[in-house]
Design a protein around this motif. Structure first.
Motif, PDB file in Angstrom:
ATOM      1  N   GLU A 174     146.626   3.087 -43.529  1.00 38.70           N
ATOM      2  CA  GLU A 174     147.078   3.170 -42.180  1.00 38.70           C
ATOM      3  C   GLU A 174     146.460   4.456 -41.612  1.00 38.70           C
ATOM      4  O   GLU A 174     145.860   4.458 -40.344  1.00 38.70           O
ATOM      5  N   LYS A 175     146.193   5.207 -42.653  1.00 37.57           N
ATOM      6  CA  LYS A 175     145.210   6.565 -41.995  1.00 37.57           C
ATOM      7  C   LYS A 175     143.707   6.092 -41.496  1.00 37.57           C
ATOM      8  O   LYS A 175     143.276   6.424 -40.617  1.00 37.57           O
ATOM      9  N   GLU A 176     143.416   5.098 -42.514  1.00 35.53           N
ATOM     10  CA  GLU A 176     141.975   4.676 -42.156  1.00 35.53           C
ATOM     11  C   GLU A 176     141.845   3.696 -41.013  1.00 35.53           C
ATOM     12  O   GLU A 176     140.936   3.825 -40.282  1.00 35.53           O
ATOM     13  N   LEU A 177     142.892   2.942 -40.703  1.00 39.83           N
ATOM     14  CA  LEU A 177     143.209   2.082 -39.585  1.00 39.83           C
ATOM     15  C   LEU A 177     143.114   2.720 -38.251  1.00 39.83           C
ATOM     16  O   LEU A 177     142.535   2.425 -37.504  1.00 39.83           O
ATOM     17  N   GLU A 178     143.552   4.127 -38.455  1.00 37.78           N
ATOM     18  CA  GLU A 178     143.741   4.743 -37.160  1.00 37.78           C
ATOM     19  C   GLU A 178     142.150   5.421 -36.739  1.00 37.78           C
ATOM     20  O   GLU A 178     141.642   5.478 -35.856  1.00 37.78           O
ATOM     21  N   ILE A 179     141.452   5.775 -37.959  1.00 31.83           N
ATOM     22  CA  ILE A 179     140.001   5.871 -37.574  1.00 31.83           C
ATOM     23  C   ILE A 179     139.211   5.101 -37.086  1.00 31.83           C
ATOM     24  O   ILE A 179     138.585   5.114 -36.297  1.00 31.83           O
ATOM     25  N   ILE A 180     139.657   3.816 -37.689  1.00 34.32           N
ATOM     26  CA  ILE A 180     138.815   2.576 -36.936  1.00 34.32           C
ATOM     27  C   ILE A 180     139.350   2.520 -35.542  1.00 34.32           C
ATOM     28  O   ILE A 180     138.139   1.794 -34.933  1.00 34.32           O
ATOM     29  N   LYS A 181     140.525   2.543 -35.342  1.00 42.42           N
ATOM     30  CA  LYS A 181     140.770   2.177 -33.731  1.00 42.42           C
ATOM     31  C   LYS A 181     140.155   3.412 -32.909  1.00 42.42           C
ATOM     32  O   LYS A 181     139.845   2.926 -31.909  1.00 42.42           O
ATOM     33  N   THR A 182     139.726   4.541 -33.579  1.00 42.85           N
ATOM     34  CA  THR A 182     138.944   5.477 -32.428  1.00 42.85           C
ATOM     35  C   THR A 182     137.630   4.899 -32.519  1.00 42.85           C
ATOM     36  O   THR A 182     137.109   5.196 -31.406  1.00 42.85           O
ATOM     37  N   PHE A 183     136.961   4.436 -33.417  1.00 47.08           N
ATOM     38  CA  PHE A 183     135.811   3.900 -33.323  1.00 47.08           C
ATOM     39  C   PHE A 183     135.565   2.776 -32.154  1.00 47.08           C
ATOM     40  O   PHE A 183     134.726   2.596 -31.421  1.00 47.08           O
ATOM     41  N   HIS A 184     136.789   1.908 -32.302  1.00 46.64           N
ATOM     42  CA  HIS A 184     136.778   0.785 -31.399  1.00 46.64           C
ATOM     43  C   HIS A 184     137.223   1.407 -29.945  1.00 46.64           C
ATOM     44  O   HIS A 184     136.392   0.651 -28.855  1.00 46.64           O
ATOM     45  N   GLN A 185     137.672   2.428 -29.763  1.00 46.13           N
ATOM     46  CA  GLN A 185     137.813   2.801 -28.334  1.00 46.13           C
ATOM     47  C   GLN A 185     136.659   3.570 -27.899  1.00 46.13           C
ATOM     48  O   GLN A 185     136.092   3.390 -26.819  1.00 46.13           O
ATOM     49  N   GLN A 186     135.886   3.960 -28.820  1.00 47.81           N
ATOM     50  CA  GLN A 186     134.414   4.672 -28.569  1.00 47.81           C
ATOM     51  C   GLN A 186     133.444   3.690 -27.942  1.00 47.81           C
ATOM     52  O   GLN A 186     132.855   4.039 -27.096  1.00 47.81           O
ATOM     53  N   LEU A 187     133.583   2.463 -28.775  1.00 44.62           N
ATOM     54  CA  LEU A 187     132.800   1.608 -28.053  1.00 44.62           C
ATOM     55  C   LEU A 187     133.139   0.887 -26.814  1.00 44.62           C
ATOM     56  O   LEU A 187     132.438   0.449 -25.956  1.00 44.62           O
ATOM     57  N   LEU A 188     134.540   0.694 -26.544  1.00 47.14           N
ATOM     58  CA  LEU A 188     135.012   0.244 -25.185  1.00 47.14           C
ATOM     59  C   LEU A 188     134.659   1.128 -24.300  1.00 47.14           C
ATOM     60  O   LEU A 188     134.332   0.754 -23.171  1.00 47.14           O
ATOM     61  N   ASP A 189     134.739   2.454 -24.452  1.00 44.80           N
ATOM     62  CA  ASP A 189     134.339   3.603 -23.172  1.00 44.80           C
ATOM     63  C   ASP A 189     132.761   3.367 -22.988  1.00 44.80           C
ATOM     64  O   ASP A 189     132.567   3.858 -21.829  1.00 44.80           O
TER      65      ASP A 189
ATOM     66  N   GLU B 158     126.356  -4.657 -25.342  1.00 46.49           N
ATOM     67  CA  GLU B 158     126.041  -4.138 -26.805  1.00 46.49           C
ATOM     68  C   GLU B 158     127.337  -3.598 -27.310  1.00 46.49           C
ATOM     69  O   GLU B 158     127.901  -4.016 -28.425  1.00 46.49           O
ATOM     70  N   SER B 159     127.798  -2.632 -26.643  1.00 50.98           N
ATOM     71  CA  SER B 159     129.117  -1.919 -27.273  1.00 50.98           C
ATOM     72  C   SER B 159     130.184  -2.870 -27.387  1.00 50.98           C
ATOM     73  O   SER B 159     131.023  -2.710 -27.948  1.00 50.98           O
ATOM     74  N   ILE B 160     130.472  -3.800 -26.014  1.00 47.84           N
ATOM     75  CA  ILE B 160     131.603  -4.432 -26.143  1.00 47.84           C
ATOM     76  C   ILE B 160     131.648  -5.527 -27.151  1.00 47.84           C
ATOM     77  O   ILE B 160     132.493  -5.699 -27.861  1.00 47.84           O
ATOM     78  N   TYR B 161     130.308  -6.076 -27.578  1.00 48.04           N
ATOM     79  CA  TYR B 161     130.241  -7.053 -28.783  1.00 48.04           C
ATOM     80  C   TYR B 161     130.570  -6.195 -30.030  1.00 48.04           C
ATOM     81  O   TYR B 161     131.392  -7.041 -30.757  1.00 48.04           O
ATOM     82  N   LYS B 162     130.035  -5.124 -30.130  1.00 46.26           N
ATOM     83  CA  LYS B 162     130.478  -4.355 -31.345  1.00 46.26           C
ATOM     84  C   LYS B 162     131.916  -3.977 -31.568  1.00 46.26           C
ATOM     85  O   LYS B 162     132.639  -3.959 -32.624  1.00 46.26           O
ATOM     86  N   ALA B 163     132.484  -3.570 -30.426  1.00 43.84           N
ATOM     87  CA  ALA B 163     133.769  -3.405 -30.195  1.00 43.84           C
ATOM     88  C   ALA B 163     134.692  -4.661 -30.760  1.00 43.84           C
ATOM     89  O   ALA B 163     135.906  -4.710 -31.373  1.00 43.84           O
ATOM     90  N   GLY B 164     134.373  -5.830 -30.425  1.00 41.43           N
ATOM     91  CA  GLY B 164     134.628  -6.962 -30.810  1.00 41.43           C
ATOM     92  C   GLY B 164     134.841  -7.346 -32.344  1.00 41.43           C
ATOM     93  O   GLY B 164     135.772  -7.683 -32.996  1.00 41.43           O
TER      94      GLY B 164
END
Length: 565
Positions: free
Chosen positions: A405-420, A425-431
């Motif tokens: 769950e700790k790693e999952l939260e880190i992954i979610k920050t990467f997801h938000q970073q790409l959405l921002d 390209e970033s939207i694809y990677k966010a997907g």
């Protein structure tokens, strides 16, 4: 692995400068060129100095023709640095050759590869400003106008928008010059480069392929045609269309590390692992030679990119010894060039993640660490997410739910970073990161005993993955979602459904070691002895030449001894 068989093409260098005897008649270079950091020097190639047949010189000094054609050939083989040097030699010899400025601008565009940064975009813009002042034909103006829209407003307009504008301009160049081979080839490339990564009909790719295949019949030794056919068909659903070309391309441009590597894109889609190993070993060797020739401090991105595909192939062959050798070699790499290349960022994270996960070594996966390679890792959230995905999946499969769950939260920050960032390209990677998130959520729910939720979310991850295409840099997902769905269904004692999931996975990922093994086990547990024998036999055949310590092969051998005559 390291060796040096550098070939400095002295004959070419002599040719490039032979016409300087007439320098008194040459036009003087534009003073603005002095402020532009152009690549100069000997053109460095390794091995057989051949890059195929191209004839494209336009409106330049007659004596620069061979140099210009070499530059175009290098450009088509994605040998960008050497292509720029060749085009600059033409500019130095004939400062009024407008198309040579176009060539440098194309060399730093890096179409289908790493997008140029602000420094490169500013450089291209300055070159095109000079080219604008030079005399040129309508045809040359068309080419310059096309690349010009890619560089125009680069400070305010995103890469994807400018890429689409370039594609539309190249379409007009293609339509206005129906007898121009290069216009057709470059338009076809622009179609593939600008294709929507979520378009599973592959509309652009099929259109591009139709143009290129027709040309390849008449020009079978053209490096761009063969190269771009492979890129165009680099998808599981249409990869078979590129197999003949893949087996031909490396012969056309034997000096190019990228040309040696490219066939493995098709071999990987079709599960032809031995062929992938062969072509990537050649590519890696050529890339090492090039690094030595330029006295680089570090390893060329082309070598590291080839290693990603090489490790992937060795894993599917179950060749534990070769995998371990490549992993140790990757860990020894501390620097790379060009600096902070996205293909290097991907490979450095993907190789250790793949090795741990494919071998089901959950503890190793859970304890992976960021590569020690010198890199600006904060600029690569998708690539870093791969490592944390492996850590999360390894943790949850080991029963360490809080760590997952700790790693999952880190992954979610990467997801938000790409959405921002909010570009295509970033939207694809966010997907892609979103699929990772759903997989970890699914397996976390399973670990907590919520089987219904786990299966629902895992099926969602599988559905999301089925709707997107793989990124050109990757040999494939770190772990395919359909394969993981099969694994979950087996754990939930649903072998019939698991077999269906594995078979769907094998359609898009033929000859994957774990896919074949999973299908065999699922078939065995359903009582379908015929299918179990089929998949176990495929697994044994796949790995017959490998030095493997995979326990799955022992299981396959024992089953086949009892169930075949």
């Amino acid at each position: 692995m390291r060796h040096s068989n550098l070939v400095l093409i002295f004959a070419i260098t002599i040719l490039l400068f032979s016409f300087l005897a007439c320098k008194n008649n040459q036009p003087k270079p534009n003073p603005a060129l002095a402020s532009i950091d152009l690549l100069r020097g000997d053109i460095l190639l390794c091995g057989n100095p051949q890059f195929g047949d191209v004839s494209f010189s336009m409106e330049c000094n007659y004596d620069t023709r061979k140099a210009f054609d070499l530059a175009i050939s290098l450009l088509h083989s994605f040998e960008y640095a050497e292509a720029e040097k060749a085009f600059v030699k033409v500019i130095d010899a004939d400062p009024e050759c407008a198309m040579a400025y176009w060539g440098v601008a194309m060399s730093i565009y890096h179409e289908l590869w790493a997008p140029p940064g602000p420094k490169e975009l500013e450089k291209g813009s300055k070159l095109l400003e000079i080219a604008e002042t030079l005399p040129k034909s309508d045809r040359a103006k068309d080419y310059l106008d096309a690349i010009g829209v890619f560089y125009k407003d680069w400070e305010t307009l995103d890469h994807r928008s400018r890429e689409l504008l370039y594609e539309k301009k190249m379409e007009q160049v293609y339509l206005n010059n129906e007898d121009d081979i290069e216009a057709a080839v470059l338009y076809a490339l622009s179609l593939t480069s600008s294709a929507d990564p979520n378009d599973k009909t592959y509309k652009n790719q099929r259109k591009s392929g139709a143009i290129l295949e027709k040309l390849f019949v008449e020009y079978p030794n053209h490096p761009g045609i063969a190269h771009y056919i492979i890129h165009t068909y680099d998808y599981p659903e249409i990869a078979s269309l590129g197999l003949t070309t893949a087996r031909r391309y490396a012969e056309i441009a034997p000096s190019s590390a990228h040309a040696q590597h490219m066939p493995s894109h098709i071999f990987t889609r079709l599960g032809l692992w031995e062929e992938s190993v062969h072509t990537n070993l050649n590519s890696s060797s050529s890339a090492i030679c090039y690094s030595e020739s330029v006295s680089a401090e570090g390893h060329w991105s082309q070598e590291i990119h080839a290693m990603d595909y090489l490790v992937y192939a060795y894993l599917q062959l179950g060749d534990s010894k070769k995998v371990a050798e490549q992993n140790a070699y990757m860990k020894s790499i501390k620097k790379s060039f060009p600096s902070n290349h996205f293909a290097v960022a991907y490979t450095a994270n993907a190789i250790p993640a793949r090795i741990a996960l494919e071998n089901r070594n959950w503890k190793e996966a859970a304890n992976l660490e960021l590569p020690t390679l010198e890199f600006e890792w904060d600029n690569f959230p998708w690539e870093r997410s791969i490592l944390h995905f492996a850590k999360a999946y390894g943790s949850v499969r080991s029963g360490h739910i809080p760590a997952a769950e700790k790693e999952l939260e880190i992954i979610k920050t990467f997801h938000q970073q790409l959405l921002d960032v909010n570009n295509a390209e970033s939207i694809y990677k966010a997907g892609q990161v979103q699929i990772e998130i759903k997989i970890i959520e699914a397996w976390t729910a399973l670990a907590k005993g919520d089987n219904e939720e786990a299966l629902m979310v895992m099926k969602l991850a599988s559905e999301l993955e089925s709707k997107t295409s793989k990124h050109p840099v990757t040999p494939g997902e770190v772990l395919p979602a359909d394969e993981l769905l099969g694994d979950m269904l087996l754990l939930l004692d649903k072998p019939g459904e698991a077999l269906a999931a594995y078979e769907v996975n094998l359609e898009g990922h033929p000859n994957r070691f774990n896919g074949l093994y999973g299908a065999a086990v699922a078939a065995k547990r359903t009582g379908n002895e015929e299918k179990a024998v089929l998949y176990f036999e495929k697994l044994m055949k796949l790995t017959e030449n490998s030095n493997s310590d995979r326990l799955e092969l022992k299981e396959a051998e024992e089953f086949l001894e009892k169930n075949t005559i």
